[in-house]
Design an enzyme around this catalytic site. Structure first.
Site, mmCIF file in Angstrom:
data_model
loop_
_atom_site.group_PDB
_atom_site.id
_atom_site.type_symbol
_atom_site.label_atom_id
_atom_site.label_comp_id
_atom_site.label_asym_id
_atom_site.label_seq_id
_atom_site.Cartn_x
_atom_site.Cartn_y
_atom_site.Cartn_z
ATOM 1 C CG ASN A 187 -1.795 1.238 1.299
ATOM 2 O OD1 ASN A 187 -2.867 1.252 0.722
ATOM 3 N ND2 ASN A 187 -1.365 2.291 1.998
ATOM 4 C CD GLU A 188 -1.299 5.714 0.268
ATOM 5 O OE1 GLU A 188 -0.582 6.319 1.091
ATOM 6 O OE2 GLU A 188 -2.513 5.938 0.137
ATOM 7 C CG ASN A 210 -5.189 3.871 -1.162
ATOM 8 O OD1 ASN A 210 -6.053 3.046 -1.394
ATOM 9 N ND2 ASN A 210 -4.191 3.642 -0.332
ATOM 10 C CD1 TRP A 229 -8.812 6.630 5.902
ATOM 11 C CD2 TRP A 229 -8.410 4.526 5.272
ATOM 12 N NE1 TRP A 229 -7.784 6.154 6.675
ATOM 13 C CE2 TRP A 229 -7.520 4.870 6.315
ATOM 14 C CE3 TRP A 229 -8.350 3.246 4.733
ATOM 15 C CZ2 TRP A 229 -6.574 3.979 6.806
ATOM 16 C CZ3 TRP A 229 -7.403 2.372 5.221
ATOM 17 C CH2 TRP A 229 -6.526 2.754 6.251
ATOM 18 C CE LYS A 262 -8.262 11.325 5.124
ATOM 19 N NZ LYS A 262 -7.181 11.702 6.045
#
Length: 700
Positions: A431-432, A485, A572, A593
């Protein structure tokens, strides 16, 4: 799904994980969570001395220089408070110790300790003898301690836990979420006969259940068993596979004669043909069989393992959707972090269940468990409730170029340990994390992680995630699915940019399997505002009103449901969570969030927006109720409802509501407010039953 079936499904799935269970007398698993004591380091000298020769350890496994111990029970974390306050948290080592008396009968058996999770590095000692180390705070691990136990007197079990960031262990920092220290998940002590299903295969269950040619007419259930013996001679036995239905009735039994070698591991495969299986059908009908594998010799049960069996088939079709058992499945998705205010990550089963029931109330059908392997109880809950589940490893946020070996280890652990959960449909490899070219570390490691997942489990999908709204990033092209994302209107662009972006993706990449793996905005439930305005600074801003988060989700869900190129979307986040390095939005060390507050006590407007869209249960909800102090006498009212018609009165005056972005969004423009309190009521009918909701706005 009716309540009876849900309770039965939950019983089957969770029953396989119960903390104290005796499966005959062949395998005994007991809770090992009581009677621990704990000591946290105050400085590095103590542990430096300990590491350089165990200065404080005598030969009975007692700490000779320590006087202050805290009595605790597991699960336990030593960061439940400080990591939720600010960046000045403790990260480092702590010692856990427990006395244990073995049963004399166990001398001729095998004994293992199984840990569900220790943050983040664990060293295990038995009576002062070093047994081993596990690196990684989210996966299970098991060590055999048979030969280190004294069967005539009390034993001392010691665990040193360390959650200090390291370049060689993922995640390599605490920036996006805290890695809580301690033995924060349950521990089990397991005893078996000398011939048994393997326990120490990265804490995998010892059997792996594969499914082939699944339909409502038939299914092939393939069971691969890993078996070993510590006896001196080859052991002849039968491998017996039993499948029971949800009522506990045995419906199929297969038996195969096997020989277990005293050398190495014996691999056995067995195929069971099921006729007219009751399919595991997600939220609609998460039907669970149980599968029991037994080793039997001369009528004696040598070992037994039970696992859930949900018979299902998942297919992803680019630009079309996700198909479960041949039918299109609505992918209403949320993400979930495992921590909670005041508890950190040391959660009970009841707390995990509460989270999942809140997600179920919202109407979600799929869940992304981010950004790491979560408790085995969590995956069992997903099996029982019916959430299609995305499971992933914590290769996230930053790279150090030293994490390759640990990332591969955690990828293997994730797949092996959770292989039999029918809810899991996809494995996440990263992820990222980024690179400049396709030749660098991240794309190369991503290919290797993908290969591990697909070699161990060729029947499930894999996914990698980028934080750019670019489809053909070099880091993401090795997996079956690309996750994007992107927080349109928060970390760039405008809220309304999501729709045109999706249309452009459909035009340029129609054959790609694409998911919107994160989207949303921060929203502080305690900050209200009359008008909707984007924040000027999302990194260091101190006021993030809830209403902007609400507007983000209203518009973006409406765009998502219109664009089939997005096979699944994951808002998210379901819950607020701790981020020690942040000071944003009006609450320190918090990602705001979440649609539900960190303590799980309050639901934001966005929660009800999704409930209106996803949960078919009739409901009506007036939004912006906390934006109650008004300065303009002309206002807009909006409400969320899945009823066919609604009406609104303000101070007894009726107003006509029109549909907004979709059929669940109702808007009343140009409402006249009077000075002081204004009583607002929304109502609608579900058959002969009237549903209402009320709020008060005050014109100053």
């Amino acid at each position: 799904m009716n309540k009876f079936l849900f309770k039965q499904s939950l019983y089957i799935s969770i029953g396989l994980l119960i903390s104290q269970v005796s499966l005959g007398q062949s395998r005994i698993q007991k809770s090992f969570n009581e009677g621990w004591k704990f000591y946290k380091a105050n400085n590095s000298t103590f542990f430096t001395d300990f590491e350089n020769g165990q200065k404080y350890f005598d030969n009975q496994g007692q700490w000779t220089k320590l006087e202050v111990w805290e009595d605790i029970q597991l699960p336990h974390t030593y960061n439940k408070t400080d990591m939720q306050l600010d960046r000045n948290f403790f990260e480092g080592k702590a010692v856990y110790q427990k006395s244990y008396t073995a049963s004399p009968e166990d001398k001729n058996r095998r004994t293992f300790l199984k840990f569900e999770g220790v943050g983040a590095v664990a060293q295990l000692f038995v009576n002062g003898n070093y047994i081993g180390e596990h690196k990684g705070g989210y996966s299970m691990f098991a060590f055999e301690i048979t030969n280190s136990i004294d069967y005539e007197k009390e034993n001392t079990i010691t665990v040193v836990a360390d959650n200090k960031s390291r370049k060689d262990i993922i995640p390599i920092n605490h920036f996006l979420f805290p890695v809580y220290g301690g033995i924060y998940r349950p521990v089990h002590i397991i005893t078996t006969n000398k011939t048994n299903f393997v326990v120490t295969d990265q804490a995998a269950p010892g059997i792996f259940i594969k499914q082939k040619n699944v339909s409502g007419k038939s299914a092939e259930i393939h069971v691969e068993a890993k078996i070993e013996t510590k006896e001196k001679h080859t052991q002849n036995a039968d491998l017996v596979i039993e499948i029971k239905d949800m009522a506990g009735k045995t419906i199929l039994t297969e038996k195969q004669a096997i020989s277990v070698s005293p050398q190495g591991v014996t691999y056995v495969n067995e195929i069971i043909n099921m006729k007219s299986p009751h399919l595991w059908d997600g939220i609609k009908d998460p039907y669970l069989y149980s599968l029991t594998a037994k080793l039997v010799s001369n009528g004696k049960e040598l070992d037994v393992v039970k696992q859930p069996l949900g018979v299902r088939h998942v297919e992803l079709i680019a630009g079309n959707g996700v198909f479960l058992n041949g039918k299109k499945y609505p992918m209403y998705g949320v993400t979930r972090h495992q921590d909670r205010e005041g508890f950190g990550s040391a959660l009970s089963f009841e707390q995990h269940k509460e989270d999942f029931m809140l997600i179920k109330e919202m109407g979600a059908t799929t869940i992304r468990l981010a950004h790491y392997q979560q408790s085995p109880e969590v995956y069992s809950l997903a099996d029982s409730i019916g959430f299609l589940t995305w499971a992933e490893i914590p290769f996230v946020n930053r790279v150090s170029y030293y994490e390759n070996d640990n990332a591969k280890q955690q990828m293997s652990e994730l797949v092996k340990q959770n292989f039999n959960h029918p809810s899991i449909y996809i494995w996440g490899v990263h992820n990222e994390v980024y690179s400049k070219t396709a030749d660098e570390q991240v794309p190369v490691l991503s290919r290797e992680l993908n290969d591990i997942a697909k070699t161990l489990d060729p029947d499930r999908y894999t996914v990698a995630v980028t934080g750019y709204n670019v489809i053909d990033r070099q880091e993401n092209l090795s997996t079956d699915v690309q996750g994007i994302n992107h927080y349109f209107g928060w970390y760039g662009g405008k809220i309304e940019d999501l729709g045109p972006w999706a249309q452009k993706v459909q035009q340029d990449f129609p054959d790609y399997k694409i998911m919107l793996s994160e989207y949303g905005a921060d929203g502080n439930i305690d900050i209200s505002k009359e008008t909707v305005e984007p924040p000027t600074d999302v990194i260091s801003g101190k006021a993030f009103p809830e209403n902007y988060q609400t507007e983000t989700h209203i518009q973006q869900w409406a765009a998502i449901e219109k664009n089939p190129i997005i096979l699944a979307s994951y808002l998210w986040n379901a819950f607020e969570f701790a981020v020690p390095a942040w000071n944003r939005g009006g609450v320190n060390a918090r990602n705001l969030k979440g649609l539900i507050t960190f303590d799980r006590k309050r639901k934001k407007d966005s929660f009800y927006w999704y409930k209106a869209n996803w949960n078919p249960e009739p409901m009506i909800y007036l939004a912006n109720r906390r934006d109650s102090l008004r300065s303009n006498n002309v206002a807009k009212i909006q409400l969320f409802s899945n009823l066919p018609n609604v009406k609104v009165t303000v101070n007894g005056k009726a107003y006509s509501a029109k549909q907004g972005v979709n059929s669940k969004h109702w808007v009343i423009d140009n409402v006249q407010l009077q000075k002081g309190e204004n009583k607002i009521q929304a109502s609608g009918k579900n058959g002969n039953t009237e549903l209402t909701d009320d709020m008060i706005w005050t014109l100053q």
